[in-house]
Each structure stands twice: as C-alpha cells, then as structure tokens.
Design a protein around this motif. Structure first.
Motif, short mmCIF file in Angstrom:
data_model
loop_
_atom_site.label_atom_id
_atom_site.label_comp_id
_atom_site.label_asym_id
_atom_site.label_seq_id
_atom_site.Cartn_x
_atom_site.Cartn_y
_atom_site.Cartn_z
N ASP A 27 0.84 -1.21 0.00
CA ASP A 27 0.00 0.00 0.00
C ASP A 27 0.87 1.25 0.00
O ASP A 27 0.62 2.21 -0.75
CB ASP A 27 -0.91 0.02 1.23
N ARG A 28 1.88 1.26 0.86
CA ARG A 28 2.73 2.45 0.97
C ARG A 28 3.46 2.74 -0.32
O ARG A 28 3.47 3.88 -0.81
CB ARG A 28 3.75 2.25 2.11
N ARG A 29 4.05 1.71 -0.92
CA ARG A 29 4.83 1.92 -2.15
C ARG A 29 3.95 2.37 -3.30
O ARG A 29 4.33 3.24 -4.09
CB ARG A 29 5.57 0.62 -2.52
N ASN A 32 -5.90 -6.33 -5.89
CA ASN A 32 -6.31 -5.75 -7.17
C ASN A 32 -6.38 -4.24 -7.09
O ASN A 32 -6.83 -3.67 -6.09
CB ASN A 32 -7.67 -6.33 -7.58
N LEU A 33 -5.97 -3.58 -8.17
CA LEU A 33 -5.75 -2.14 -8.14
C LEU A 33 -6.44 -1.45 -9.31
O LEU A 33 -6.42 -1.95 -10.43
CB LEU A 33 -4.25 -1.84 -8.19
N SER A 34 -7.02 -0.31 -9.04
CA SER A 34 -7.66 0.48 -10.09
C SER A 34 -7.78 1.91 -9.61
O SER A 34 -7.46 2.24 -8.47
CB SER A 34 -9.04 -0.09 -10.43
N LYS A 35 -8.28 2.77 -10.50
CA LYS A 35 -8.63 4.14 -10.15
C LYS A 35 -10.16 4.25 -10.10
O LYS A 35 -10.84 3.67 -10.94
CB LYS A 35 -8.07 5.12 -11.18
N PRO A 36 -10.70 5.00 -9.16
CA PRO A 36 -12.16 5.12 -9.06
C PRO A 36 -12.81 5.71 -10.30
O PRO A 36 -13.92 5.34 -10.66
CB PRO A 36 -12.35 6.03 -7.84
N GLU A 54 4.64 -1.31 -14.44
CA GLU A 54 5.22 -0.60 -13.29
C GLU A 54 4.56 -1.05 -11.98
O GLU A 54 5.23 -1.22 -10.95
CB GLU A 54 5.04 0.90 -13.47
N VAL A 55 3.24 -1.24 -12.03
CA VAL A 55 2.53 -1.71 -10.84
C VAL A 55 3.01 -3.11 -10.45
O VAL A 55 3.28 -3.40 -9.27
CB VAL A 55 1.01 -1.71 -11.09
N ASN A 56 3.14 -3.98 -11.44
CA ASN A 56 3.60 -5.34 -11.16
C ASN A 56 4.99 -5.36 -10.53
O ASN A 56 5.26 -6.20 -9.66
CB ASN A 56 3.62 -6.17 -12.44
N ARG A 57 5.86 -4.46 -10.97
CA ARG A 57 7.20 -4.42 -10.38
C ARG A 57 7.11 -4.18 -8.87
O ARG A 57 7.80 -4.82 -8.09
CB ARG A 57 8.04 -3.30 -11.00
N ILE A 58 6.27 -3.25 -8.49
CA ILE A 58 6.15 -2.93 -7.06
C ILE A 58 5.59 -4.12 -6.29
O ILE A 58 6.15 -4.55 -5.27
CB ILE A 58 5.26 -1.69 -6.87
N VAL A 59 4.49 -4.67 -6.79
CA VAL A 59 3.81 -5.74 -6.06
C VAL A 59 4.61 -7.04 -6.10
O VAL A 59 4.88 -7.66 -5.06
CB VAL A 59 2.40 -5.96 -6.62
N VAL A 61 6.51 -9.29 -3.16
CA VAL A 61 6.08 -10.67 -2.92
C VAL A 61 7.28 -11.61 -2.90
O VAL A 61 7.44 -12.44 -1.99
CB VAL A 61 5.07 -11.12 -3.99
N VAL A 62 8.13 -11.50 -3.90
CA VAL A 62 9.28 -12.40 -4.00
C VAL A 62 10.28 -12.12 -2.88
O VAL A 62 10.89 -13.04 -2.32
CB VAL A 62 9.92 -12.29 -5.39
#
Length: 468
Positions: free
Chosen positions: A363-365, A389-393, A407-412, A416-417
C-alpha cells in the motif's frame, strides 16, 4: 472442404465441430473479457477415445490445440491466440461420474464435470469433495486440475493437487495414458500425474481423474468478524487453530474496498456492521460430528479474542440463510469487480506471517506513486493467498492507470518475492504472467520446465504460448 475439419467431423459429428463466427465466439473470449482470440474450429468430443482421435488428427496436421473446460479462468490460459490457427478442444461433453468407491473414499469423474456436480455426487454418496470455488457451478474439474485450483478450503483439505490420486490424460501425440489409480501409496517411480496438474494443458489433455473423498460435514458454523488490521486477523487465525484444530475450515480476509463493491453491485447484499471498519474476516468451522457444539465453541473463542483486543465485533450465522448471505459477501467480490470494470489483478501468496507486512508495504509503495489508487484486497489469508487488485475510481483515470500495469507489477511482485512468496498462487500463468514469471523463476527452473515441455510436446502444439 478442409481436410482437417472433415476428419474432426468423422470423429465427433458435424454438430460438434463449430466453425461459424457466432458459434465460436463464446469459446474465444475469456471470462473477464481481457483476452480475445480466434480459432480454426471448436470441437466438442464426447469421450476420452474421441479426444485422443481429435488430438491425433490435429497432430498429424500440425495444428495447435487449446484444451478448454468451463472457460472461467482468469489468466487467459484457455483462450486461443489471435492468429486463428488453433483448434479449441472443449471438454464439456465429458461430464460423467464414472465411479464412486465409498470404501476407498474416491470418486472418478470426467474432465467436463462441473465442480458443483462432483460435490453433489459426493454428497449423495454420504461423502464430501471439499474443493470449493465461487465459480463451482460453471467451472469444470479438468480446468481445476489444469490450474491446480485452490479455493476457500485449502486451509483444511489442501488444493487440487492434494485432492487427486490418479489421472487419465491424452498425450500430445494422441496416445491415451490411463493413470486412474485410487491409491494413497504407489511408490513405483515418478509420480507422473503431478506433471499435468497445474500445467494448464501445455503437456497433455486431462480427460478424467480419481479424486479423494472425505467424511460428510454434519455441522458447520460461520461468523463475520470485524478486525482492526491484518495483524489482528493473523493472530486470530493462530488462536482459533490452537483452540479448534482442523475444524477451522476457512478463514478469509476482506478489505473494506472489496466489501463496498459487493454492497454496491450485488442486489440484496447487506453490510453486517454498517460503518467504516477497514478489515473483516469470514471464519468457518466444520465437523463430521452432528452435535459438536461448534457455534458455542466459536462464540467462546471470539469472546476471548474481544478481550484480547483482536476483534472489534462479530456476528455468528444463526441459520443456513444467514450463512449463505455472509458467504455471498466474500464469493461475489470477483463478480462485483468484473461489473465495476477492469483492474490490475494480482493472485499472490506469501507466508501467513508476512501478510500484514505485505499489505502495509505494498500500500505504501503504490500510494507514493499513485496517491488515489483504489486497493481491493481480499482472499484466503488462512493459506497465505491474497487477491490484491488495483484500479482508479474514475473510469477515464483508470484507462491510463491500466497502461502502467508493468510498473505496478514491479512494485507488487518484487515485494512478494522478497518475502519468499509466489506471483501466482492459484490462478496459473496462462497468457497473463507468461513473461512476468521469467523475472522471478531461477534460470535452472525455467530450463527444467522447458525440458519437460520439449520431452512431452516436441512439436509445441499443446496450448502454445501459455505458461512458457
């Protein structure tokens, strides 16, 4: 006349060889609507020998094959590519329960049986088949096997891999392997069935399976519990398992954003605790004993958890109707998200102990980069599997955000790994994560996976460009 299509029709009849665009359409789009492919034809064989004959015909013609069941997957694994070369082999007509052996506690089902039909057959025989998914009315056991499906009762019974004793598989050359052995002990070499479970149809086509059955559940109690944070949820899980043992059948976490989507989109959904509680868990205990006092046991443990500051409020279902309503709040999240619109989905697993850190740090990142990101987090916290799961309202903003998926996947996924987790817990790789997995699997692992693929499918015709 196309020679291959004629050969397929000779095997299954023209009524089961679909070629018109309107006939093919439902088979070339995935459930989420994210992937759309094209197919030379859709063929619907009616038994394992027909599947084998269809595969032999396609192999002789050098035509790719895409096995498909209920088409409820979330990663595009059962959707053909858009080049139009492949034949989709739909297995829904293979829908027979071949045998139930109550003394051995096994059931043999064909790949096209829906999960709900298998559950019902087991129940009729006085047994339980515990695999349970929100899509169980339409998903088919062949797809469950091919993705090693998990669901809500992994905590107690394990995932599909652990529920399977034997398989029948059509190999890429059309040879039919009969491995339908209902044995708990068989130490005669490599456990070949494990190659096909979770392989997403890239090594062969599963046509039947011998599945484990368990004693019927005679008592069940369910509660919706408001918790202050994920750390409290993990502590509550530990406390309940210590007090109740394996009677803790399911332990699901639901973030407020996920619950609000269900309340907004699903008619009849009601908030057990109207307000702003950030997190809730759905707890279920079950037992084979009819009068085991589960409700009293759960209520007592929840009371102790209140005193310990682990929970804020709780409601225990008093009827089957209430129980179904509580489960509906959890099981309808995916459908509510589909109605809401496209999002960047993550199906990840980490050690249960690492879940609070993952949620806080991810969440923070993300919010450092996208302060208004909407985070919909829920899942099987009892076995460490989260759907994040992530989106914009706003729909217009969301289109631009979806373009940032990498870019989102890199963060998440990096987080995780780093925590010793997996970027695919129960949905598989399909097309969605085929390239992504290359960042996280060790080169040796990828080499071994490719070696297995080459050994079993040297022509590369089985569900090409999925997984690998």
């Amino acid at each position: 006349m196309d020679a291959l299509l004629q050969s397929l029709a000779d095997i299954v009849g023209w009524e089961h060889v679909l070629t018109r665009p309107d006939e093919i359409e439902p088979y070339v789009v995935d459930w989420r609507g994210r992937y759309r492919g094209a197919a030379r034809a859709v063929v619907r064989p009616g038994d394992a020998s027909a599947v084998a004959a269809v595969v032999r015909a396609c192999a002789r013609a050098g035509v790719p094959m895409v096995p498909q069941g209920g088409n409820t997957g979330l990663c595009g694994g059962a959707t053909p590519l858009d080049d139009g070369r492949a034949v989709v082999i739909n297995l829904s007509r293979l829908n027979r329960i071949r045998q139930i052996d109550t003394a051995n506690n096994t059931l043999c089902a064909e790949a096209g049986c829906t999960l709900a039909a298998i559950q019902a057959a087991a129940e009729e025989a006085g047994r339980l088949f515990p695999l349970s998914l929100a899509s169980e009315g339409s998903c088919e056991i062949g797809g469950n096997l091919s993705t090693n499906a998990g669901g809500v009762q992994v905590l107690r019974y394990g995932n599909t891999r652990e529920l399977t004793l034997g398989l029948e598989v059509v190999m890429p050359d059309g040879e039919l392997w009969n491995g339908l052995r209902g044995l708990r002990k068989d130490n005669t070499g490599y456990d070949l069935k494990q190659l096909f479970i979770g392989a997403e149809g890239t090594l062969g086509i599963i046509t039947a399976a011998v599945l484990k059955l368990f004693p019927a559940v005679r008592q069940r109690t369910t509660a919706w519990v408001s918790v202050p944070d994920p750390a409290a949820a993990v502590s509550l899980l530990s406390r309940l398992r210590g007090a109740c043992g394996d009677r803790v059948t399911a332990f699901e976490i639901v973030g407020r954003s996920a619950l609000e989507l269900v309340l907004h989109h699903m008619p009849g959904a009601r908030d057990p605790f109207p307000g702003d509680g950030a997190w809730a868990v759905l707890v279920e205990l079950s037992d084979t004993v009819a009068d085991g006092g589960l409700a009293e046991l759960l209520e007592n443990e929840l009371g102790l958890a209140v005193e310990a500051g682990l929970i804020e409020d709780a409601v225990v279902a008093r009827s089957l109707t209430q129980m179904k309503a509580l489960w509906g709040l959890r099981e309808n999240i995916s459908e509510a998200q589909r109605i809401e619109g496209i999002s960047i989905k993550h199906d990840v697993s980490v050690p249960v102990s690492a879940i609070p850190h993952f949620l806080a740090e991810a969440d923070r990142r993300l919010k450092e980069v996208w302060p208004d990101v909407r985070i919909v987090a829920f899942g099987h916290i009892g076995d460490g599997n989260l759907h994040y799961n992530l989106s914009k309202p706003n729909t217009l903003d969301n289109n631009g955000f979806i373009a940032k998926t990498g870019e989102v996947n890199r963060i998440v996924h990096d987080l995780v790994v780093d925590l010793g987790g997996s970027i695919s817990a129960e949905h598989g790789l399909g097309q969605l994560k085929r390239e992504e997995v290359l960042r996280y699997k060790a080169p040796l692992e990828m080499h071994l996976m490719r070696a297995v693929k080459r050994a079993l499918d040297p022509a590369g015709l089985m569900n090409p460009r999925k997984v690998l």
